[in-house]
Scaffold this active site. Structure first.
Site, PDB file in Angstrom:
ATOM      1  N   VAL A 102      43.275 -37.546 -49.243  1.00  0.00           N
ATOM      2  CA  VAL A 102      41.942 -37.816 -49.774  1.00  0.00           C
ATOM      3  C   VAL A 102      41.392 -39.031 -49.030  1.00  0.00           C
ATOM      4  CG1 VAL A 102      40.573 -38.312 -51.827  1.00  0.00           C
ATOM      5  CG2 VAL A 102      42.686 -36.986 -52.039  1.00  0.00           C
ATOM      6  N   CYS A 103      40.158 -38.918 -48.557  1.00  0.00           N
ATOM      7  CA  CYS A 103      39.482 -40.031 -47.887  1.00  0.00           C
ATOM      8  C   CYS A 103      40.295 -40.533 -46.683  1.00  0.00           C
ATOM      9  CB  CYS A 103      39.218 -41.142 -48.905  1.00  0.00           C
ATOM     10  SG  CYS A 103      38.048 -42.410 -48.378  1.00  0.00           S
ATOM     11  N   THR A 104      40.519 -41.839 -46.605  1.00  0.00           N
ATOM     12  CA  THR A 104      41.234 -42.407 -45.468  1.00  0.00           C
ATOM     13  C   THR A 104      42.741 -42.189 -45.541  1.00  0.00           C
ATOM     14  OG1 THR A 104      41.105 -44.543 -46.605  1.00  0.00           O
ATOM     15  CG2 THR A 104      39.513 -44.137 -44.840  1.00  0.00           C
TER      16      THR A 104
END
Length: 318
Positions: A102-104
């Site tokens: 998720v995300c970075t």
């Protein structure tokens, strides 16, 4: 039973953790025995999220059960992860049936070599960094999530919920995922290749007032004549000067900007109104349903009718 293991570390984004967790916990409540949800950190100690929330994991990573679904959230701490974490992921990531970020969190997976040769996405603000630092990864900056074999990456924050719902739908079927989505008061489900943000956010705001006025005009009049000649006249510039200045100040060509605005307008009408496809195609500047259909298939990979079925909120039963 599928074990879902969420990796925790200091400065993690709390919603990257709790969003997907709520989806899987909801699925387990709906179908007991389906998921075993666990969290783990390197030393098993509490971690402090980027928002200041303290989270206590279930165990150390060394003591965690072998995961079916291994989820790596993002946050500031993901941009400079502990080398011990990337070493652990390098060893254990390939053993999971599904590897999710998720995300970075995608940056952590990339540093562990787990995205090499694969398509992936991350939060739009870090896509260029991911592509620059990891040239073996094919970075797709626009979609809210990308699935490439057993590896799934998402754009961040709420898109982690979208991806988790897609995984639950894969495991338990659409009805189960829809029930969870309704409980969480979210849509089931945004198509994975839906753009991360709107046309207005995707483009920079022009510095010069005439160009800003043209941007606003396009947004308010998607069904008007939005050719370069017409827009240039509105900005009181020659077509060539206008096209060059618009691209320099917004980061995209006038035609690309118009395409995004029209697509966004059509999506909003499909989501929020009961208007027919033909009416929406005219109101959005496509002219015909077939032209709108081609634009949707090119940009979203789905036809307008299917987009409406997936994304328009269901009418509550009385």
């Amino acid at each position: 039973m599928r074990t879902v293991l969420v990796v925790l570390f200091d400065d993690v984004q709390s919603l990257d953790v709790t969003g997907p967790l709520e989806v899987f916990v909801g699925a387990e409540k709906l179908a007991p025995g389906t998921y075993r949800i666990r969290t783990a950190s390197l030393d098993g100690g509490p971690v402090r999220t980027s928002s200041g929330l303290t989270v206590v994991p279930d165990s150390t990573l060394a003591d965690a059960p072998a995961p079916h679904t291994l989820l790596v959230p993002g946050g500031p701490g993901a941009r400079g992860p502990d080398p011990r974490l990337t070493d652990w992921l390098r060893e254990h990531g390939p053993r999971a049936e599904r590897l999710v970020s998720v995300c970075t969190g995608a940056i952590v997976l990339a540093q562990a070599g787990l995205l090499d040769g694969r398509r992936a996405t991350t939060h739009w603000a870090y896509s260029a960094e991911l592509a620059r630092e990891h040239p073996a990864v094919t970075v797709e900056p626009d979609p809210i999530y990308v699935r490439d074999g057993p590896v799934s990456t998402s754009a961040g924050v709420t898109s982690g919920i979208d991806l988790a719902l897609a995984l639950v739908e894969e495991d338990l079927g659409r009805d189960a995922a829809l029930t969870i989505a309704r409980h969480l008061v979210v849509f089931l489900r945004r198509p994975g290749n839906q753009a991360q943000f709107s046309a207005q956010l995707a483009a920079q705001t022009a510095c010069r007032e005439p160009l800003r006025e043209v941007q606003q005009w396009i947004t308010e009049h998607p069904d008007d004549d939005l050719g370069v000649d017409s827009l240039a006249a509105r900005a009181r510039l020659s077509p060539r000067h206008f096209a060059r200045a618009f691209r320099a100040e917004t980061g995209m060509t006038p035609g690309r900007y118009v395409d995004r605005v029209r697509l966004e307008h059509a999506r909003r009408l499909l989501e929020d109104t009961a208007d027919g496809i033909e009416e929406i195609s005219r109101a959005s500047g496509y002219g015909t349903p077939e032209a709108m259909r081609r634009a949707f298939l090119k940009s979203l990979g789905t036809a307008p009718a299917e987009y409406r079925r997936r994304f328009r909120p269901a009418t509550p039963a009385h």
